[in-house]
Design a protein around this motif. Structure first.
Motif, short mmCIF file in Angstrom:
data_model
loop_
_atom_site.label_atom_id
_atom_site.label_comp_id
_atom_site.label_asym_id
_atom_site.label_seq_id
_atom_site.Cartn_x
_atom_site.Cartn_y
_atom_site.Cartn_z
N GLN A 171 -5.59 2.10 10.51
CA GLN A 171 -6.58 3.16 10.62
C GLN A 171 -7.73 2.94 9.66
O GLN A 171 -8.91 3.13 10.00
CB GLN A 171 -5.93 4.53 10.37
CG GLN A 171 -6.87 5.71 10.52
CD GLN A 171 -7.45 5.85 11.92
OE1 GLN A 171 -6.77 5.54 12.90
NE2 GLN A 171 -8.68 6.31 12.01
N GLN A 172 -7.41 2.52 8.44
CA GLN A 172 -8.45 2.23 7.44
C GLN A 172 -9.33 1.06 7.89
O GLN A 172 -10.54 1.05 7.66
CB GLN A 172 -7.81 1.92 6.09
CG GLN A 172 -7.11 3.10 5.43
CD GLN A 172 -8.06 4.23 5.13
OE1 GLN A 172 -9.08 4.05 4.48
NE2 GLN A 172 -7.71 5.43 5.59
N ILE A 173 -8.72 0.07 8.53
CA ILE A 173 -9.47 -1.07 9.04
C ILE A 173 -10.46 -0.61 10.10
O ILE A 173 -11.64 -0.99 10.09
CB ILE A 173 -8.50 -2.13 9.62
CG1 ILE A 173 -7.81 -2.89 8.48
CG2 ILE A 173 -9.24 -3.10 10.54
CD1 ILE A 173 -6.72 -3.83 8.94
N ALA B 210 10.79 3.35 8.67
CA ALA B 210 9.82 4.33 9.17
C ALA B 210 8.62 4.40 8.23
O ALA B 210 7.47 4.50 8.67
CB ALA B 210 10.46 5.70 9.31
N GLU B 211 8.85 4.33 6.92
CA GLU B 211 7.76 4.37 5.94
C GLU B 211 6.92 3.11 6.01
O GLU B 211 5.70 3.16 5.85
CB GLU B 211 8.34 4.57 4.54
CG GLU B 211 8.92 5.95 4.31
CD GLU B 211 9.68 6.06 3.00
OE1 GLU B 211 9.78 7.18 2.46
OE2 GLU B 211 10.20 5.02 2.52
N THR B 212 7.58 1.98 6.25
CA THR B 212 6.85 0.72 6.40
C THR B 212 5.93 0.77 7.62
O THR B 212 4.77 0.36 7.56
CB THR B 212 7.83 -0.46 6.54
OG1 THR B 212 8.52 -0.65 5.30
CG2 THR B 212 7.11 -1.75 6.90
N GLU B 213 6.46 1.27 8.73
CA GLU B 213 5.65 1.39 9.93
C GLU B 213 4.47 2.34 9.72
O GLU B 213 3.34 2.06 10.15
CB GLU B 213 6.52 1.88 11.09
CG GLU B 213 7.56 0.85 11.53
CD GLU B 213 8.50 1.39 12.59
OE1 GLU B 213 8.61 2.65 12.70
OE2 GLU B 213 9.10 0.59 13.32
N LYS B 214 4.72 3.44 9.03
CA LYS B 214 3.67 4.42 8.75
C LYS B 214 2.57 3.80 7.88
O LYS B 214 1.37 4.01 8.14
CB LYS B 214 4.26 5.64 8.07
CG LYS B 214 3.25 6.73 7.76
CD LYS B 214 3.92 7.93 7.09
CE LYS B 214 2.89 9.02 6.77
NZ LYS B 214 3.54 10.19 6.11
N GLU B 215 2.96 3.04 6.86
CA GLU B 215 1.98 2.42 5.97
C GLU B 215 1.15 1.37 6.71
O GLU B 215 -0.06 1.27 6.51
CB GLU B 215 2.69 1.77 4.78
CG GLU B 215 1.76 1.16 3.75
CD GLU B 215 0.90 2.16 3.01
OE1 GLU B 215 -0.09 1.74 2.38
OE2 GLU B 215 1.21 3.38 3.06
N ALA B 216 1.79 0.60 7.57
CA ALA B 216 1.06 -0.42 8.34
C ALA B 216 0.04 0.24 9.27
O ALA B 216 -1.09 -0.25 9.39
CB ALA B 216 2.04 -1.27 9.14
N LEU B 217 0.42 1.33 9.90
CA LEU B 217 -0.52 2.03 10.79
C LEU B 217 -1.63 2.71 10.00
O LEU B 217 -2.76 2.85 10.49
CB LEU B 217 0.22 3.05 11.65
CG LEU B 217 1.14 2.43 12.72
CD1 LEU B 217 1.89 3.52 13.47
CD2 LEU B 217 0.34 1.56 13.69
N TYR B 218 -1.33 3.13 8.76
CA TYR B 218 -2.37 3.67 7.88
C TYR B 218 -3.39 2.57 7.55
O TYR B 218 -4.60 2.81 7.56
CB TYR B 218 -1.74 4.22 6.61
CG TYR B 218 -2.74 4.57 5.53
CD1 TYR B 218 -3.55 5.70 5.63
CD2 TYR B 218 -2.88 3.76 4.41
CE1 TYR B 218 -4.47 6.01 4.65
CE2 TYR B 218 -3.80 4.06 3.42
CZ TYR B 218 -4.59 5.19 3.53
OH TYR B 218 -5.51 5.47 2.56
N ILE B 219 -2.88 1.38 7.26
CA ILE B 219 -3.76 0.23 7.00
C ILE B 219 -4.64 -0.02 8.21
O ILE B 219 -5.86 -0.25 8.09
CB ILE B 219 -2.93 -1.03 6.67
CG1 ILE B 219 -2.18 -0.88 5.34
CG2 ILE B 219 -3.82 -2.28 6.68
CD1 ILE B 219 -3.06 -0.86 4.13
#
Length: 472
Positions: free
Chosen positions: A216-218, A205-214
């Motif tokens: 969003q930043q993109i 879940a944390e991995t998925e959250k971090e990827a989606l944060y990336i």
């Protein structure tokens, strides 16, 4: 061999260079930690930093001096207001003082306490630097650091500050390892294997959250880039093009925020020419932000930070592969390919030329796109191989030491090559391929070792010499 998390390869950064800005910044921060651990910042009289080799030769254009001063001031490049960088540096230079770690004011004169030594290189790596603190009792603390690409730093003694060292359940240090583990576990998608290995650092879940944060930043970085006009800093008077291109592609359509803009892009006319123009526009937008000390996603470096965003935005806007799950799996696979180059070759332009930056990023993007297009594991690796195969030998020859010419346009070219490589792989039988990803990575490293230093981010060869512009 230790494993590397994909979020050490794809991460939040600041322009204009991961190795020449983020690396020195990280080294300065680490040096402050060293002082705090063994001494006391309040006991420091003076601090000196000297940059060597490639760091010195293109230091002004890449903001190496700025990174050193802000890093010693205790600023965090992930959090700093990028709009105030110029103001903060002006205060240091005009006052001849630096607030060390944000805790003690010390004398600091640029050109005396901070030196760009263009005549000498340290043996361990072209991106070398030495920090020295002088204490009230006369003692000194001296430490060498090396910026080894992607913002990673190391010391000659073998201390590495590159990543959180760990061993994953199913180590993947080569393409062959990836395929072997896939067969062993009976998995169909490489991203499923990466999910398992990333659990060595965090939950799924944390991995998925971090990827989606990336992601969003993109999106935010692209949006900023397509809405800024003017001239890039540095003295070359390079005009921003993404905003004008964005306006031309959208015509008279009006938007008020990032979501409305993105929907207009999605609804835009989809012709081969138009889509290609959008891909280039996305890449230009990111790299124009990077060239302006903007906050970007390092993937795997800043000089190549526009490739993956452009290809990922292409997938989201112009293909059927646009779910959050697709975005996550793209980022996971792209990051894993980056770790293979990091461990078996280099992602540092000072070591391998631009093939180590735009080439690696294009390879990463090609693999990520093939993954979400439904490619087999072998086709994913094939796409990565094809993309790098057609970047082999690319020089790093920034004009005036700036990440503007030819770096910005190279990201557009790298993005288009990544999409092409993915399409070729999807229509190919990997069993008939003559070159493997591991072989092309080895070839890239051998090419890097054979290249003249003139073509490795020194601004002493190629376009940097052909175009007669003084270093900015």
């Amino acid at each position: 061999m230790e494993s590397i998390s994909i979020f050490e390869i794809i991460k939040v950064g600041i322009g204009p260079s991961s190795s020449h800005t983020m690396g020195p910044w990280n080294a300065a921060a680490n040096f402050l930690d060293r002082i705090r651990k063994d001494h006391d910042l309040q006991q420091v009289n003076e601090v000196f930093v000297e940059f060597f080799g490639s760091l010195a030769k293109t230091g002004i254009g890449h903001g190496t001096d700025i990174a050193g001063m802000l890093g010693l001031s205790g600023e965090n490049f992930k959090l700093i207001d990028t709009g105030k960088i110029t103001e903060k540096i002006a205060v240091i230079r005009t006052s001849n003082q630096l607030n060390l770690g944000g805790e003690k004011i010390i004398p600091f004169t640029d050109g005396y306490h901070l030196i760009l030594n263009k005549k000498r290189s340290l043996d361990y790596h072209p991106n070398g630097m030495i920090f020295r603190a002088v204490f009230e009792n006369g003692e000194e603390l001296v430490q060498d650091y090396y910026s080894v690409g992607g913002g990673f730093i190391a010391t000659q003694e073998g201390n590495s500050y590159e990543h959180q060292c760990t061993r994953t359940l199913y180590p993947c240090h080569s393409g062959a390892d990836v395929l072997r583990n896939m067969e062993k576990l009976g998995l169909e998608k490489i991203s499923d294997l990466i999910f398992l290995n990333e659990e060595s650092w965090r939950t799924r879940a944390e991995t998925e959250k971090e990827a989606l944060y990336i992601w969003q930043q993109i999106k935010e970085c692209i949006y900023k880039g397509v809405n800024k006009e003017g001239t890039l800093p540095g003295g070359l008077n390079v005009t921003r093009r993404a905003a004008a291109w964005n306006s031309k592609l959208l015509g008279d359509k009006i938007y008020r925020n990032i979501d409305e803009w993105f929907q207009l892009v999605v609804d835009a006319e989809e012709t081969f020419t138009t889509i290609n123009k959008w891909v280039s526009c996305f890449a230009l937008a990111v790299n124009e932000e990077n060239a302006s000390f903007g906050r970007i996603i390092t993937a795997p470096t800043n000089g190549a930070s526009g490739v993956i965003p452009a290809v990922l935005m292409y997938a989201r806007a112009f293909t059927d592969h646009k779910s959050d799950d697709d975005i996550i799996r793209f980022i996971l696979v792209a990051g894993e390919i980056g770790t293979l180059f990091k461990k078996n070759a280099t992602i540092s332009a000072a070591m391998g030329g631009c093939q180590a930056e735009v080439g690696v990023s294009s390879s990463m993007a090609a693999a990520g796109l093939t993954e979400i297009m439904g490619g087999t594991p072998a086709q994913v690796l094939m796409a990565a191989e094809i993309a790098m195969e057609h970047h082999l030998g690319m020089t790093c020859d920034p004009i005036g030491g700036l990440v503007q010419i030819p770096c910005i346009e190279r990201n557009s070219m790298g993005a288009i090559k990544a999409i092409t490589a993915a399409n070729i792989a999807m229509e190919s039988d990997p069993a008939k391929a003559k070159v493997s990803l591991d072989q092309v990575i080895q070839s890239m490293w051998e090419t890097a070792q054979s290249m003249s230093d003139r073509f490795k981010e020194t601004s002493e060869g190629g376009l940097a010499i052909a175009v007669n512009v003084a270093e900015c």
